[in-house]
Motif scaffolding. Structure first.
Motif, mmCIF file in Angstrom:
data_model
loop_
_atom_site.group_PDB
_atom_site.id
_atom_site.type_symbol
_atom_site.label_atom_id
_atom_site.label_comp_id
_atom_site.label_asym_id
_atom_site.label_seq_id
_atom_site.Cartn_x
_atom_site.Cartn_y
_atom_site.Cartn_z
ATOM 1 N N ASP A 1 0.865 -1.176 0.000
ATOM 2 C CA ASP A 1 0.000 0.000 0.000
ATOM 3 C C ASP A 1 0.904 1.229 0.000
ATOM 4 O OD1 ASP A 1 -1.655 2.140 0.579
ATOM 5 O OD2 ASP A 1 -2.834 1.070 2.085
ATOM 6 N N LEU A 2 1.027 1.889 -1.147
ATOM 7 C CA LEU A 2 1.882 3.074 -1.249
ATOM 8 C C LEU A 2 1.081 4.359 -1.088
ATOM 9 C CD1 LEU A 2 4.347 2.065 -4.111
ATOM 10 C CD2 LEU A 2 4.489 1.673 -1.639
ATOM 11 N N VAL A 3 -0.193 4.239 -0.684
ATOM 12 C CA VAL A 3 -0.997 5.416 -0.355
ATOM 13 C C VAL A 3 -0.895 5.708 1.135
ATOM 14 C CG1 VAL A 3 -3.340 6.384 -0.318
ATOM 15 C CG2 VAL A 3 -2.566 5.029 -2.284
ATOM 16 N N ARG A 4 -1.097 4.684 1.962
ATOM 17 C CA ARG A 4 -0.964 4.860 3.407
ATOM 18 C C ARG A 4 0.373 4.359 3.934
ATOM 19 N NH1 ARG A 4 -5.785 4.470 1.697
ATOM 20 N NH2 ARG A 4 -7.325 5.967 2.471
ATOM 21 N N GLY A 5 1.118 3.702 3.099
ATOM 22 C CA GLY A 5 2.493 3.332 3.405
ATOM 23 C C GLY A 5 3.440 4.099 2.490
ATOM 24 N N SER A 6 4.650 3.630 2.378
ATOM 25 C CA SER A 6 5.639 4.333 1.559
ATOM 26 C C SER A 6 6.557 3.322 0.892
ATOM 27 C CB SER A 6 6.466 5.301 2.429
ATOM 28 O OG SER A 6 7.114 4.598 3.476
ATOM 29 N N VAL A 7 7.288 3.799 -0.106
ATOM 30 C CA VAL A 7 8.266 2.944 -0.775
ATOM 31 C C VAL A 7 9.398 2.667 0.201
ATOM 32 C CG1 VAL A 7 9.888 2.754 -2.686
ATOM 33 C CG2 VAL A 7 7.675 3.877 -3.032
ATOM 34 N N PRO A 8 9.718 1.416 0.484
ATOM 35 C CA PRO A 8 10.793 1.130 1.439
ATOM 36 C C PRO A 8 12.148 1.544 0.884
ATOM 37 C CG PRO A 8 10.053 -0.890 0.373
ATOM 38 C CD PRO A 8 9.107 0.183 -0.057
ATOM 39 N N ALA B 1 10.233 4.328 -8.137
ATOM 40 C CA ALA B 1 11.060 4.181 -6.937
ATOM 41 C C ALA B 1 11.028 2.741 -6.433
ATOM 42 C CB ALA B 1 10.573 5.140 -5.850
ATOM 43 N N LEU B 2 9.867 2.103 -6.555
ATOM 44 C CA LEU B 2 9.767 0.705 -6.142
ATOM 45 C C LEU B 2 10.665 -0.167 -7.015
ATOM 46 C CD1 LEU B 2 8.170 -0.975 -4.050
ATOM 47 C CD2 LEU B 2 6.479 -1.392 -5.835
ATOM 48 N N ALA B 3 10.755 0.168 -8.294
ATOM 49 C CA ALA B 3 11.592 -0.605 -9.209
ATOM 50 C C ALA B 3 13.068 -0.535 -8.831
ATOM 51 C CB ALA B 3 11.391 -0.113 -10.639
ATOM 52 N N ALA B 4 13.450 0.520 -8.076
ATOM 53 C CA ALA B 4 14.849 0.659 -7.667
ATOM 54 C C ALA B 4 15.273 -0.417 -6.679
ATOM 55 C CB ALA B 4 15.079 2.043 -7.052
ATOM 56 N N HIS C 1 15.818 -5.125 -14.975
ATOM 57 C CA HIS C 1 14.968 -6.315 -14.809
ATOM 58 C C HIS C 1 13.965 -6.150 -13.661
ATOM 59 C CE1 HIS C 1 17.432 -8.570 -17.661
ATOM 60 N NE2 HIS C 1 18.489 -8.089 -17.040
ATOM 61 N N PRO C 2 13.365 -4.989 -13.542
ATOM 62 C CA PRO C 2 12.384 -4.846 -12.454
ATOM 63 C C PRO C 2 11.121 -5.647 -12.754
ATOM 64 C CG PRO C 2 12.339 -2.910 -13.862
ATOM 65 C CD PRO C 2 13.470 -3.774 -14.360
ATOM 66 N N ARG C 3 10.512 -6.144 -11.699
ATOM 67 C CA ARG C 3 9.251 -6.881 -11.830
ATOM 68 C C ARG C 3 8.202 -6.126 -11.014
ATOM 69 N NH1 ARG C 3 9.994 -12.916 -10.313
ATOM 70 N NH2 ARG C 3 8.107 -13.147 -11.601
ATOM 71 N N VAL C 4 7.899 -4.907 -11.451
ATOM 72 C CA VAL C 4 6.983 -4.025 -10.733
ATOM 73 C C VAL C 4 5.679 -3.920 -11.510
ATOM 74 C CG1 VAL C 4 6.582 -1.664 -9.940
ATOM 75 C CG2 VAL C 4 8.811 -2.735 -9.599
ATOM 76 N N VAL C 5 4.578 -4.001 -10.791
ATOM 77 C CA VAL C 5 3.243 -3.978 -11.378
ATOM 78 C C VAL C 5 2.446 -2.856 -10.724
ATOM 79 C CG1 VAL C 5 1.120 -5.314 -11.699
ATOM 80 C CG2 VAL C 5 3.334 -6.472 -11.767
#
Length: 625
Positions: free
Chosen positions: A274-281, A319-322, A328-332
């Motif tokens: 949840d990147l709305v109420r959480g954040s990118v680690p 940022a999540l792809a980082a 080769h990111p596997r971000v959806v």
């Protein structure tokens, strides 16, 4: 998509269950009606761009409550309701309705407020006699139904950790209470989940989604961190080793905290954040295990009805792809939570102001946003026009009709230290009245506390009063078809707080004596509405409180001796301590602000609901721009 509305675009699910309850339809006819709702949902998502053959479409239908579905699926129906069980341990739609709503002398399972706007869920009752087994394969049959229809969907279940974090210990009738916590039954429950995963694999599933909102902070506050960490690793190492299907573990309604590193160390195939109420680690060594997992970035808000600001959402996905190897990111792209509790389609709201309608995104529009962000993640140029339009729409919200009223904001900004304190005469009268709720009355400025939902006609009554109060306020809109699932199979139409809120000026002429009825308090108004996301929640609460303060003053001026305020979402028990007090101060301050303007001679009666906390998503709103 982590989930999709189950009630049907025209409340077909609700109508089917009502017919079954009234005896106008049998179980077979009702099952056929619900299957038609599921088929239409799949077609709607597919028409909006979700592929039919890659598990993008969730199979997350729930006629009543996803937690109740897990209770039934894994053999946790309490002994007092054993008569709803078939010989094989399964439960039909009549039995589900009894468990959710009760019937005759049979009481339903207890419910408590859950994560998210105004929703409730059942509480699993675990006794020493409970034997966890995968006994009801309804979810498997619904997956097979979709496959026959040409859709390879992704089954969705409540995860085992959350199931036990929500549970309470109990004992069979006439037996002493067990001394084992529900949490200690985790290994047994995990084995039942493993059997369920094997059943999905045998039916042809590729992915299965397990929802673990219990891992989101602050839901795990007070839980032993080391014990929870060990449980996460043991659970998902075991389930990932089951084979046959890939596991997507979703952590909606907040930040997973240390549980993300635990999930990264397991063999699960994907994690939804949840990147709305959480954040990118932040990249870290203990997250190295995420490099080979599918990461679903929940950047489209599944809890609210506003269009997504696509630019920042796309940057969040990048940022999540980082966290994964370059190239080769596997971000959806995905939603932050299930869409179970948002309406179907903005296009149905033809009576809303067109400018407001352009700002809204219901479930169908959110599907389109997810698809667009997925395309932009692969090729930003393909979505350039949409990104520019999104930025312009966001700017329009800030200056659009009703969005910004300088006089309302100036009034909130000018509140002094005494604005939330009742008059001396009223406080003396309250303090002189002894009773168990004296602390509440002295600190909140109320004369009487009315506990319990039954005192004001239950959940349906609360939501009806919310709409009546909302209809009298500026900056609030009501929908015609914006139904969402409330508790059980009851549907509600939450108001939309789209602008600065105020009580409109009274019409000229002599004021009439108002009918004595409950006014909805500011905290409950926010908890049971879709709240604007471009203003801090404390400011919106203060605006609603001032509008109610004006209404209370108007009623007092016409001779009302008693003002009744319905505030079941206000946290209890009080007093609050330490961090809890600071965390919820905006809620208590808003209630006090609403009632503090009542004259000394006016008695304020408040219904404060059951001893439960407000929805965690409301206590921890996303950071406003």
């Amino acid at each position: 998509m982590l989930g999709y509305p189950s009630i049907g675009a025209r409340r077909e699910t609700t109508a089917a269950l009502a017919a079954l309850r009234a005896g106008r339809a049998d179980v077979a006819a009702t099952e056929a009606a619900l299957a038609a709702v599921r088929a239409r949902a799949r077609r709607r998502m597919n028409a909006r761009g979700l592929p039919a053959h890659d598990s993008s479409i969730p199979q997350a239908f729930s006629s009543h409550d996803p937690v109740l579905d897990a209770v039934v699926a894994f053999g946790a129906v309490p002994a007092r309701c054993a008569d709803v069980l078939a010989s094989d341990g399964s439960v039909d739609l009549v039995g589900l309705d009894v468990l959710a709503r009760g019937r005759g002398v049979r009481t339903p399972l207890r419910t408590v407020p859950g994560a998210g706007r105004g929703r409730r869920h059942v509480v699993p009752e675990i006794t020493p006699a409970t034997r966890f087994r995968f006994v009801d394969d309804r979810a498997v049959r619904e997956f097979a139904e979709a496959l026959t229809d040409g859709y390879l969907t992704r089954p969705v279940l409540v995860g085992p950790l959350t199931f036990l974090l929500l549970a309470r210990a109990g004992a069979p009738a006439g037996a002493p209470a067990g001394d084992r916590r529900p949490w200690e039954r985790l290994p047994e429950l995990v084995e039942a989940y493993a059997v369920a995963l094997q059943s999905f694999a045998a039916a042809g599933a590729d992915w299965v989604q397990l929802d673990e909102p219990g891992l989101a902070a602050p839901a795990t506050a007070g839980t032993d961190a080391a014990e929870l960490s060990a449980a996460v690793r043991a659970t998902y190492d075991r389930l990932a080793a089951t084979g046959g299907v890939q596991l997507l573990v979703a952590v909606p309604h907040g930040d997973p905290g240390g549980s993300l590193a635990d999930l990264a160390a397991t063999g699960v195939a994907g994690v939804a954040l949840d990147l709305v109420r959480g954040s990118v680690p932040a990249p870290a060594g203990d997250l190295a295990g995420l490099a080979d997992k599918v990461l679903v970035g929940g950047v489209v808000d599944g809890e609210n009805v506003w269009t997504t600001d696509l630019g920042p959402a796309l940057r969040g996905l990048q940022a999540l792809a980082a966290l994964q190897p370059t190239g080769h990111p596997r971000v959806v792209a995905g939603t932050s939570t299930s869409l179970l509790h948002v309406p179907h389609d903005v296009a149905d709201e033809v009576d809303l102001d067109p400018q407001l309608r352009r700002r809204l995104a219901f479930a169908d529009q959110k599907v389109s946003e997810v698809v667009l962000l997925g395309e932009a993640l692969r090729d930003r140029g393909s979505a350039a026009a949409a990104l520019e339009a999104s930025a312009a729409a966001r700017a329009d919200r800030a200056t659009g009709a009703g969005g910004h009223r300088p006089e309302v904001r100036a009034r909130v900004a000018g509140l002094g230290p005494d604005a939330r304190r009742r008059g001396v005469g009223a406080l003396r009268r309250i303090a002189a009245d002894p009773g168990p709720d004296r602390w509440l009355r002295e600190h909140l400025g109320i004369d009487a506390v009315v506990p319990g939902e039954a005192g004001v006609a239950g959940e349906a009554g609360v939501d009806e009063r919310v709409r009546r109060t909302a209809a009298s306020l500026d900056g609030v809109a009501l929908t015609e078809h914006g139904w969402v699932r409330g508790h059980g199979s009851d549907d509600v139409r939450p108001p939309i707080l789209f602008g600065d809120v105020a009580r409109p000026a009274p019409a000229s002429g002599p004021a009439e004596r108002p009918v004595e009825e409950w006014l909805t308090g500011p905290v409950t108004m926010l908890a049971r509405s879709f709240v604007r996301d471009d203003l801090p929640v404390a400011d919106t609460a203060a605006q609603v409180a001032l509008a109610l303060r004006d209404e209370i003053a108007a009623r007092a001026a016409t001779g009302s001796a008693v003002v009744r305020v319905d505030e079941p979402a206000l946290p209890r028990p009080l007093p609050l301590r330490g961090a809890d007090r600071e965390e919820r101060r905006w809620a208590v301050d808003a209630f006090r602000l609403a009632v503090a303007g009542a004259p000394d001679a006016t008695r304020v009666h408040a219904h404060l609901g059951d001893p439960a906390l407000p929805p965690p998503a409301l206590l921890h709103p996303p950071t406003s721009p």
